[in-house]
Write a protein that holds these residues in place. Structure first.
Motif, short mmCIF file in Angstrom:
data_model
loop_
_atom_site.label_atom_id
_atom_site.label_comp_id
_atom_site.label_asym_id
_atom_site.label_seq_id
_atom_site.Cartn_x
_atom_site.Cartn_y
_atom_site.Cartn_z
N UNK A 170 -8.39 -15.38 2.13
CA UNK A 170 -7.50 -15.37 0.98
C UNK A 170 -6.45 -14.28 1.19
N UNK A 171 -5.18 -14.61 0.89
CA UNK A 171 -4.13 -13.62 1.10
C UNK A 171 -3.85 -12.86 -0.20
N UNK A 172 -3.35 -11.64 -0.05
CA UNK A 172 -3.04 -10.81 -1.21
C UNK A 172 -1.59 -11.07 -1.62
N UNK A 173 -0.83 -10.02 -1.88
CA UNK A 173 0.56 -10.15 -2.29
C UNK A 173 1.39 -9.17 -1.47
N UNK A 174 2.71 -9.32 -1.43
CA UNK A 174 3.52 -8.45 -0.58
C UNK A 174 3.55 -7.02 -1.10
N UNK A 175 3.64 -6.08 -0.19
CA UNK A 175 3.69 -4.67 -0.55
C UNK A 175 5.13 -4.23 -0.73
N UNK A 176 5.36 -3.43 -1.77
CA UNK A 176 6.67 -2.79 -1.93
C UNK A 176 6.71 -1.54 -1.06
N UNK A 177 7.90 -1.15 -0.66
CA UNK A 177 8.04 0.07 0.14
C UNK A 177 7.70 1.30 -0.69
N UNK A 178 7.05 2.28 -0.06
CA UNK A 178 6.72 3.54 -0.72
C UNK A 178 7.53 4.64 -0.04
N UNK A 179 8.51 5.23 -0.74
CA UNK A 179 9.34 6.26 -0.11
C UNK A 179 8.52 7.48 0.30
N UNK A 180 8.92 8.10 1.39
CA UNK A 180 8.31 9.37 1.80
C UNK A 180 8.96 10.51 1.04
N UNK A 181 8.15 11.45 0.61
CA UNK A 181 8.65 12.60 -0.14
C UNK A 181 8.59 13.86 0.72
N UNK A 182 9.41 14.85 0.41
CA UNK A 182 9.34 16.11 1.15
C UNK A 182 8.02 16.82 0.91
N UNK A 235 0.31 -1.84 -5.15
CA UNK A 235 0.10 -1.94 -3.71
C UNK A 235 -1.08 -2.87 -3.44
N UNK A 236 -0.94 -3.81 -2.50
CA UNK A 236 -1.98 -4.80 -2.28
C UNK A 236 -3.14 -4.27 -1.45
N UNK A 237 -4.31 -4.91 -1.58
CA UNK A 237 -5.41 -4.55 -0.68
C UNK A 237 -5.16 -5.09 0.72
N UNK A 238 -5.75 -4.40 1.69
CA UNK A 238 -5.71 -4.93 3.06
C UNK A 238 -6.61 -6.15 3.21
N UNK A 239 -7.66 -6.17 2.41
CA UNK A 239 -8.61 -7.29 2.44
C UNK A 239 -8.80 -7.80 1.02
N UNK A 240 -8.42 -9.05 0.80
CA UNK A 240 -8.50 -9.70 -0.51
C UNK A 240 -9.41 -10.90 -0.33
N UNK A 241 -10.63 -10.81 -0.83
CA UNK A 241 -11.69 -11.73 -0.43
C UNK A 241 -12.26 -12.46 -1.64
#
Length: 409
Positions: A1-13, A121-127
């Motif tokens: 089973x597939x999850x959903x797309x991940x949005x980008x997470x900006x890097x912070x200082x 943020x989606x899981x790496x494994x969606x079962x």
């Protein structure tokens, strides 16, 4: 089973702080120190009536956990299940005259859409539970072989006495457990059980209901708790960092799951921390599928509500608190979103480095999202009243809110 797309997470200082979070099992805060790879299992939906605000509040809490960990420059192994075979799903399908598989697929797809819109943020494994059955059957067979399980009229039950740590997740006494078991899918009154609290591991095939090959167990389908145990052990192993879900899962689901895993492996604990989100009410009563008093994310989105405002309405409440959804809650979130967007739209503003650290500190302290929102409110108010000369500040604030709170400005 597939999850959903991940949005980008900006890097912070700089670098974030380690997470200190409330652990249900100990009744107090613990510092979670996962090492380079953080492991988390969050119990997923039974796919009917998705996605209501109670669901969204729970998954928002564990999305914050991931964001705190990412800010500490860790990798994450996140696993989530879908209980796509269970009595409530079959009952809903029968009520509506619908095929249960079609209902599960449609509601799971809607859940994915809502999670994407809310920038979870989606899981790496969606079962799904159904796809996990080949891995569940051997675990139940092992429990039978070890004497930790027994057969009653074809059904297989786990003996809670097989785990010396049973009861340590929820901390409830036997009578409280018995009452909750009856309310939450157990059958403590069934004659012949060794202990009224013993949960079902494998349900023998019932006429008119779906079933699968259970090897030596016979045809049937898995119990609720062993489903998550099989998935978690397969993808995370024992001793993972956080087991998460709503507060109504502490017992019986997380209690029983821990005991299943500990009896199977002889290791302890199943999870290092058990973290539970509060319940959301509507019109004075907890949002409940049985009551039908639900507010759906998809309904709000179709009405034109910005998903960022929905998310801010969730963030305005501490994840462990029980709270009530009202029009005022949403109106305040819409107004806050407008203020923040206006503040970051200017070409410069007050210095924002202190804000980054305030938000980090708030979230590392048991995911105190209301304190994080208050910090951004103060910066936005200063921007409105006096402005500033730091040309990079609006961008820093925007990236901080995006990376740590999941809100796109």
């Amino acid at each position: 089973m597939h999850a959903w797309p991940a949005s980008d997470v900006p890097a912070l200082p700089g670098k974030g702080r380690d997470l200190r979070i409330h652990d249900t099992a100990t009744g107090g805060p613990v510092t979670v120190d996962p090492g380079p790879v953080a492991r988390i299992y969050v119990c997923g939906i039974t796919p009917y009536d998705a996605t209501h605000i109670g669901h969204a509040a729970t998954y928002n809490a564990f999305d914050l956990v991931q964001r705190v960990w990412l800010d500490t420059q860790r990798q994450i192994q996140y696993v989530q299940n879908v209980t796509d075979i269970d009595d409530p799903l079959l009952e809903r399908a029968a009520r509506d005259g619908e095929d249960w598989t079609g209902l599960a697929e449609r509601e799971t797809a809607l859940f994915r859409e809502d999670m994407t819109a809310l920038r979870m943020l989606p899981p790496q494994h969606y079962i799904g539970a159904v796809e996990a059955i080949p891995g569940i059957v051997p675990l139940v067979e092992r429990l039978c072989e070890s004497g930790a399980a027994y057969v009653l009229d074809g059904d297989v039950y786990f003996s809670v006495e097989a785990d010396p740590h049973f009861g340590e997740v929820s901390g409830l006494d036997a009578e409280a457990m018995r009452l909750l078991s009856a309310e939450r899918g157990g059958d403590p009154e069934r004659p012949g059980k060794k202990n009224p609290l013993d949960p079902m591991l494998w349900m023998a095939a019932r006429e008119g209901e779906p079933d699968w090959d259970g090897g030596s167990l016979g045809r049937g389908r898995p119990g609720w708790h062993i489903e998550c145990v099989a998935i978690a052990l397969d993808h995370l192993g024992m001793g993972f960092d956080v087991q998460g879900g709503g507060s109504d899962l502490a017992f019986p689901h997380h209690e029983m799951g821990a005991s299943h895993a500990q009896a199977l492996t002889g290791e302890y604990p199943f999870a290092k921390a058990y973290v539970h989100a509060g319940m959301v009410a509507l019109d004075g009563a907890k949002m409940s599928k049985s009551k039908g008093n639900l507010v759906f994310v998809s309904t709000l989105r179709r009405a034109g509500v910005d998903p960022a405002a929905i998310r801010l309405s969730l963030l305005a409440h501490h994840y462990r608190a029980d709270w009530e959804w009202t029009d005022q809650v949403l109106d305040e979130a819409v107004a806050r979103l407008a203020r923040w967007r206006a503040a970051v739209s200017r070409p410069d503003g007050p210095a924002a480095q202190d804000l980054v650290e305030e938000v980090r500190e708030a979230l590392s302290n048991d995911l105190d999202a209301p304190a994080a929102l208050a910090a951004v409110d103060r910066w936005a108010a200063l921007q409105e009243s006096t402005g500033g000369t730091d040309e990079g500040a609006p961008g820093v604030v925007s990236r901080t809110v995006d990376a740590l709170l999941g809100v796109a400005l």
